[in-house]
Write a protein that holds these residues in place. Structure first.
Motif, short mmCIF file in Angstrom:
data_model
loop_
_atom_site.label_atom_id
_atom_site.label_comp_id
_atom_site.label_asym_id
_atom_site.label_seq_id
_atom_site.Cartn_x
_atom_site.Cartn_y
_atom_site.Cartn_z
N PRO A 195 0.81 -1.23 0.00
CA PRO A 195 0.00 0.00 0.00
C PRO A 195 0.85 1.28 0.00
O PRO A 195 0.50 2.25 -0.66
CB PRO A 195 -0.82 -0.10 1.29
CG PRO A 195 -0.83 -1.55 1.63
CD PRO A 195 0.47 -2.10 1.12
N LYS A 238 2.40 1.76 -3.53
CA LYS A 238 1.47 2.37 -4.49
C LYS A 238 1.48 3.88 -4.34
O LYS A 238 1.54 4.62 -5.33
CB LYS A 238 0.07 1.81 -4.29
CG LYS A 238 -0.92 2.34 -5.29
CD LYS A 238 -2.31 1.77 -5.06
CE LYS A 238 -3.26 2.45 -6.03
NZ LYS A 238 -4.63 2.41 -5.59
N GLY A 293 -7.87 4.86 3.65
CA GLY A 293 -6.70 5.71 3.78
C GLY A 293 -6.94 7.04 4.46
O GLY A 293 -6.01 7.70 4.89
N ILE A 322 -0.42 8.99 2.73
CA ILE A 322 -1.55 8.06 2.70
C ILE A 322 -2.85 8.83 2.85
O ILE A 322 -2.99 9.70 3.69
CB ILE A 322 -1.42 7.00 3.83
CG1 ILE A 322 -0.07 6.29 3.76
CG2 ILE A 322 -2.57 6.01 3.78
CD1 ILE A 322 0.21 5.55 2.48
#
Length: 153
Positions: A36, A39, A69, A124
């Protein structure tokens, strides 16, 4: 104008810092658990290559809805990110900003590096959109807030 700004930016630090974001992304992907974060690194790496005409915005602000997120897990994710990679990328952007501030033409690029340093600390829950889309989202959120205030909720 965006094309010229992005070209000059790429030469004056965008290439190095974009690659730094991508290296952090590759390392995150290698760890599997860091996918995550990886990305997010690739999204912000592209932004670090060509930032003019684009803007980082919270997905909650963009969509009006909270997601994984932008909620509590995003906060935890940003804390983990800060410890392992965020502070290092932010330092890279700060050094690039200082180098750009040494020349007059580099001042706007130094300011952009400072913005990216802030995003490097907690990416994030954010996404990259055009400046026009970001402005439209802010206007829509403001109108919604005003409507709710008038209703008394």
């Amino acid at each position: 104008m965006r094309l010229i700004g992005n070209f000059l930016w790429f030469i004056l630090g965008g290439l190095v810092m974009g690659l730094a974001w991508w290296v952090a992304g590759i390392i995150a992907f290698i760890t599997i658990i860091g996918i995550p974060w990886g990305k997010a690194c690739f999204v912000f790496g592209k932004f670090a290559f060509f930032p003019f005409g684009s803007e980082a915005i919270s997905r909650k602000e963009l969509t009006g809805e909270e997601d994984i997120g932008t909620g509590p897990l995003g906060i935890i994710g940003n804390i983990v990110w800060f410890v392992f990679a965020g502070v290092w990328l932010a330092i890279g952007h700060l050094i690039s900003a200082l180098l750009n501030f040494m020349i007059i033409i580099g001042i706007p690029f130094g300011i952009q590096h400072l913005k990216l340093a802030g995003f490097a600390l907690a990416p994030i829950g954010k996404t990259i959109v055009s400046k026009e889309v970001a402005q439209a989202a802010r206007v829509a959120n403001a109108e919604s807030t005003i409507k709710n205030i008038r209703k008394g909720t």
